[in-house]
Motif scaffolding. Structure first.
Motif, short mmCIF file in Angstrom:
data_model
loop_
_atom_site.label_atom_id
_atom_site.label_comp_id
_atom_site.label_asym_id
_atom_site.label_seq_id
_atom_site.Cartn_x
_atom_site.Cartn_y
_atom_site.Cartn_z
N ASP A 158 0.83 -1.20 0.00
CA ASP A 158 0.00 0.00 0.00
C ASP A 158 0.87 1.26 0.00
N ILE A 159 1.96 1.23 0.75
CA ILE A 159 2.89 2.36 0.77
C ILE A 159 3.44 2.62 -0.63
N LEU A 160 3.87 1.55 -1.30
CA LEU A 160 4.44 1.68 -2.65
C LEU A 160 3.42 2.24 -3.63
N ALA A 161 2.18 1.74 -3.55
CA ALA A 161 1.14 2.21 -4.46
C ALA A 161 0.77 3.66 -4.18
N GLU A 162 0.71 4.03 -2.91
CA GLU A 162 0.40 5.41 -2.56
C GLU A 162 1.46 6.36 -3.14
N LEU A 163 2.69 5.88 -3.23
CA LEU A 163 3.78 6.69 -3.78
C LEU A 163 3.91 6.52 -5.29
N GLN A 164 2.91 5.89 -5.89
CA GLN A 164 2.78 5.81 -7.35
C GLN A 164 3.97 5.16 -8.04
N GLY A 165 4.60 4.22 -7.34
CA GLY A 165 5.67 3.45 -7.96
C GLY A 165 7.02 4.12 -8.05
N VAL A 166 7.19 5.27 -7.41
CA VAL A 166 8.51 5.93 -7.48
C VAL A 166 9.51 5.28 -6.52
N VAL A 167 9.01 4.41 -5.64
CA VAL A 167 9.87 3.65 -4.72
C VAL A 167 9.67 2.17 -4.99
N ARG A 168 10.74 1.43 -4.96
CA ARG A 168 10.66 -0.03 -5.10
C ARG A 168 11.11 -0.69 -3.81
N TRP A 169 10.52 -1.83 -3.51
CA TRP A 169 10.83 -2.60 -2.31
C TRP A 169 11.89 -3.65 -2.64
N GLY A 170 12.88 -3.76 -1.76
CA GLY A 170 13.91 -4.77 -1.96
C GLY A 170 13.38 -6.19 -1.95
N GLY A 171 12.21 -6.39 -1.37
CA GLY A 171 11.61 -7.72 -1.38
C GLY A 171 11.17 -8.18 -2.75
N ASP A 172 11.12 -7.24 -3.71
CA ASP A 172 10.70 -7.57 -5.07
C ASP A 172 11.88 -7.72 -6.03
N THR A 173 13.10 -7.66 -5.52
CA THR A 173 14.26 -7.76 -6.39
C THR A 173 14.70 -9.21 -6.56
N GLU A 174 15.57 -9.42 -7.55
CA GLU A 174 16.03 -10.78 -7.82
C GLU A 174 16.78 -11.36 -6.63
#
Length: 229
Positions: free
Chosen positions: A154-170
């Motif tokens: 929800d935090i990432l979506a509220e920020l409209q994708g300008v931040v990425r979470w390390g949990g989504d990296t390879e």
């Protein structure tokens, strides 16, 4: 929605096993990441992996930001980047798990060029934030309960994708958050200005969100589909 301390506390007995078995995006025109580096390699580029200039020191181009709701502070790249990442920390504190100094490190800008994954170089440009990296280390997933992951997304979506979470990296690192747009991004500037307005508007900003709202959940899932490795 704070959880003290998170799923990792309940699984502490299995941490060594999980860590020993460490698991070997979209932005606005981001530079393509360079080839994967050897473990603990030194980052010698003039830009971090997300395309921002590496800063020479924490006194040049950085500022110290308060994390509202806590007595903690973090050094980040000055301007829109710092505004956005400080907000990430604030919402993490309110909606994921409490931030307390005694629990571990909170890292923003760092001049340590030894990185184990390319995205860790983003600390060199002041465009990354690590919240308790010792608790949520590189290569270990599943540290958070589902409702905590919902809050993070929800935090990432509220920020409209300008931040990425390390949990989504390879090479996942669930403590990590970093700017996922290049310098001069209109999207980053727009989000940062919105956050500044919220900070002076009652009833807006961190602590006011209903993360179980179906529309917010749908938006978060759409973004996750684009950002996940």
């Amino acid at each position: 929605m704070n959880t003290d301390f998170s799923r990792r506390a309940l699984l502490r007995g299995f941490t060594c096993v999980a860590a020993g078995a460490a698991v070997l995006a979209t932005g606005e025109g981001l530079l393509a990441p360079r080839a994967a580096q050897a473990a603990d390699a030194s980052w010698n580029e003039s830009r971090s992996a997300n395309g921002w200039d590496v800063l020479s020191s924490n006194s040049a181009g950085t500022a110290t930001y308060d994390i509202p709701g806590t007595d903690l502070r973090v050094v980040l790249r000055e301007g829109d980047v710092g505004t956005v990442l400080a907000y990430v920390a604030q919402r993490f504190h309110y909606d994921v798990t409490r931030l307390e100094a005694r629990r571990g490190q909170i890292i923003g800008y760092s001049d340590n060029r030894q990185v184990k994954a390319d995205f860790e170089s983003n600390h060199l440009s002041g465009t990354a934030l690590a919240l308790y990296p010792d608790h949520y280390p590189l290569g270990v997933k599943g540290n958070f309960f589902p409702h905590q992951v919902t809050a993070i997304r929800d935090i990432l979506a509220e920020l409209q994708g300008v931040v990425r979470w390390g949990g989504d990296t390879e090479s996942p690192k669930e403590s990590a958050f970093f700017i996922d747009t290049p310098p001069g991004s209109a999207g980053l500037a727009r989000v940062a200005e919105t956050l500044r307005q919220w900070s002076i508007t009652p009833g807006k900003g961190a602590g006011t969100q209903n993360i179980e709202d179906p529309q917010r959940i749908a938006a978060a899932r759409r973004l996750a589909g684009r950002q996940a490795a």
